[in-house]
Design a protein around this motif. Sequence first.
Motif, PDB file in Angstrom:
ATOM      1  N   SER A  78       0.833  -1.093   0.004  1.00  0.00           N
ATOM      2  CA  SER A  78      -0.070   0.236   0.026  1.00  0.00           C
ATOM      3  C   SER A  78       0.812   1.390   0.186  1.00  0.00           C
ATOM      4  N   LYS A  98      -2.418  -2.209  -6.769  1.00  0.00           N
ATOM      5  CA  LYS A  98      -3.726  -2.023  -6.340  1.00  0.00           C
ATOM      6  C   LYS A  98      -4.544  -3.187  -6.583  1.00  0.00           C
ATOM      7  N   PRO A 103      -7.413  -4.525   0.571  1.00  0.00           N
ATOM      8  CA  PRO A 103      -6.660  -3.528   1.402  1.00  0.00           C
ATOM      9  C   PRO A 103      -5.756  -3.995   2.766  1.00  0.00           C
ATOM     10  N   ARG A 106      -2.479  -5.613   1.737  1.00  0.00           N
ATOM     11  CA  ARG A 106      -1.585  -4.573   1.259  1.00  0.00           C
ATOM     12  C   ARG A 106      -1.047  -3.908   2.162  1.00  0.00           C
TER      13      ARG A 106
END
Lengths: 326, 203
Positions: A78, A98, A103, A106
């Motif tokens: 991220s 991505k 999320p 990451r």
Amino acid sequence: MRYFDYIQPENIKQAGESASHGWRKALLYAGGTDLLGLIKNEVESPAALINLKAIPGLNGIEYSEREGLTIGALVKLSQLSAHEAVRERYSVLEQALKETASPQLRNMGTIGGNLCQRPRCWYFRGDFHCLRKGGDICYAVDGENKYHCVVGGGPCFIVHPSDPAVALLALDAWVTIASAKGTKRVALKDFFVLPEDDIYRENILQPGEIVTHIHVPPLSEKTVSGYIKFRERGAWDFAVVSVAATLRINGNTIIDGKAAFGGVAPKPWQEEKINQRLKGLSVKTENFELLSAEVLKEAEPLNQNAFKLPLVRNLLKRLLVQLTAS
Amino acid sequence: MKKKSASSSLSRRQFLKGFGSGVAGSVALNKIASALPLQKTLEKAADNANRTPLKLSVNGKAYRLSVEPNRTLAEVIREDLQLTGTKVVCNHGECGACTVLLDGEAVYSCHILALDADGKSVTTIEGLLGGEELHPLQKAFVKKDGIQCGFCTPGQIMAAQALLLKNPHPAKEDVLEGMSGNLCRCGAYPKIIESVLEAAKKD
């Protein structure tokens, strides 16, 4: 999880030394998103984990127009996709990052760990004593092999699961590897190995060797790049197949370019013939169609995964059309 | 949280725990009654030897713990700190029910070791409450019915909290992306997304 010691080295040298003892199995541990899964599934039962996260100097990102991008191996996915230079100059890498995992993962997983992750083959992860685990049979050959490789396989038929690795291959990236003996640089295309060369590993790393940095050369102004990942769920899934490309364009001509493919082979895949043919190619949909038809000519699909061939070829064509549209 | 008076009733959790060990204990006793004390002592000694100190701030409170390296952050949060709002479902870093904030970022607490959080700050669902007052996200989930069975909800809300900390006014696409690491087997996704957008509106 079974018990293991948690070793906290202060520098790369100590970490390398801890990992190279033959008398007990100590594994390098960074984000842990892959390794803890392997331990929970008892694919790995290490005596110790060597925590790399407290080693200084491995979690920075540097960019300069001359040197390009230098990424510490402990940089989180991220963190990397949010970096200004990545967003502005390395679209293919940003997109691949991505589209990786979720999320949360990451925020946890590191770029070095992502390159060194083990395959997701369900026989390897499951309760099967397969070739890669020291057994004498690859269960995918006569089993459920929809997601296995179509090229570069044999005697084991895994695919490499990384998205960023495919993007980095199309960007001509290289890695720095450190060990007690010193450091060396290796092009990413020479970093990964096929099962025919080593059935037990997916890369060249020997015990005690650690990837410390990933380097991406600078791109010229006229370069465009992109990544298309095909997955069965709308989000949070490994690639069934994926395509990455970087193209240097002048007017209506591709000066040179690189394409790389994920989900098709036991390593992130590229074909020199395709990259050669991109050189000097005029921007025309028919040309892209002809070129794409040449991809994976040597493929030998298993009985459930021939669908990957038209999928990869069409995605390459789509990506080339998209990247040259403006 | 309100403190229960010690003398009054046993909590549901304490009751269930006592009941469980009672059943297991009575079965075990018949078989290995004599071996048990020694085995327990040895296990305990081994446990202590293998423990590593851990400093953790959870919901603003500092803790000094001592944990085995193979225990996950979720296990320590639930078992040692008794903060059972954090749920463990897949225990493989895949479903998101165990989501907590680690230094402000959403992580799967079932899939990192407790020792990885050493020196860091953790926020769990309990940390969102202001006394007995629900957090705006919790209120939004109630108002928009972002819950069916409710088991994934603490993780959903923590993922939403991480998203809103970074992006207080997300578009619907941002919410879809930000919440993509959390599964809901009831399939309450449309209402979950509405709930997050509702909470964002209030900010």
